[in-house]
Design an enzyme around this catalytic site. Sequence first.
Site, short mmCIF file in Angstrom:
data_model
loop_
_atom_site.label_atom_id
_atom_site.label_comp_id
_atom_site.label_asym_id
_atom_site.label_seq_id
_atom_site.Cartn_x
_atom_site.Cartn_y
_atom_site.Cartn_z
N GLY A 1 0.81 -1.21 0.00
CA GLY A 1 0.00 0.00 0.00
C GLY A 1 0.84 1.26 0.00
O GLY A 1 1.73 1.44 -0.83
N GLU A 2 0.59 2.13 0.97
CA GLU A 2 1.30 3.41 1.03
C GLU A 2 2.79 3.23 1.35
O GLU A 2 3.57 4.19 1.28
CB GLU A 2 0.66 4.31 2.10
N GLY B 1 4.77 1.08 -0.36
CA GLY B 1 5.49 0.61 -1.54
C GLY B 1 5.26 -0.85 -1.88
O GLY B 1 4.24 -1.44 -1.51
N ASP C 1 -5.10 -3.11 -8.46
CA ASP C 1 -5.36 -3.52 -9.85
C ASP C 1 -4.70 -2.56 -10.83
O ASP C 1 -4.19 -2.97 -11.88
CB ASP C 1 -6.87 -3.58 -10.11
#
Length: 308
Positions: free
Chosen positions: A207-208, A210, A238
């Site tokens: 996610g945030e 990497g 996606d």
Amino acid sequence: MNKLLIVGTVAFDAIETPFGKTDKILGGAATFIGLSASFFNVKSAIVSVVGEDFPQEYLDLLSDRDIDISGIEIVKGGKTFFWSGRYHNDLNSRDTLVTELNVLADFQPKVPVEYKDSDVVMLGNLHPMVQISVLDQMTAKPKLVVLDTMNFWMDCALAELHEVMKRVDVITINDEEARQLSGEYSLVKAAAKIHTMGPKYVVIKKGEHGALLFQGKEIFFAPALPLEEVFDPTGAGDTFAGGFSGFIAQSENISFGNMKNAIIYGSNLASFCVEKFGTERMLDLEKEEVYDRLKQFRELTQFDIELE
């Protein structure tokens, strides 16, 4: 031009985040993958299913981006797959409020003849047996098969998931899913165990924070771009997969070194996806913006260090 075959859902989403909520809007894994891959010089096609309630204007949005939609089956009298979810304040966790499979429940994918020899196959998040049936329809072995899956299939179709994993080159999952699939907490150990299940390359999305790329003992880490605003994370994974597979299909280079570039391209496109609800940002995104942000990624990750 190289061919990219995309398999996944084309759907309606209703999303609630701390910043607002939507009624039914365009969503689905294949939709995000296709829009992201459209930024590369590849011939792409989506294999999916929708109901008679799916607006023609949504199909036109895909066609306008040179995505072949002949593999999207429209079921007369049927209703399109619908998902509704509410994100928590940190945007990293969410509650699923509604899942209506509708036409997806009996989906039997039909790969268009022109795409049965595709160079790259991107298997979006679907039942593993649907993913296997797509691979069974290919007339030539793809140069690269990328698999996306999730913890839901690990819970209810693990044996089938193991079968499809034996036939893919790359798997993309998040850190929680990697731990569940492998039974290992350390992501390095998790990737090593997942390698033994079939995939040569393991991509673990954080996610945030990497993404990590593993091939045997080789590891690459790509950061996520720090953003001023994150509005809606739906479809970011996606979009990442679409950028990753689109870049590989365009470049015709299947090596660990080039997959590093693919990870950056995927992360770059995903950073736009989260800026608005659903597919909104991807639909108004310009190539110049993509290029400019790639330069930001380069600045973020390049440094000189003196080794004594």
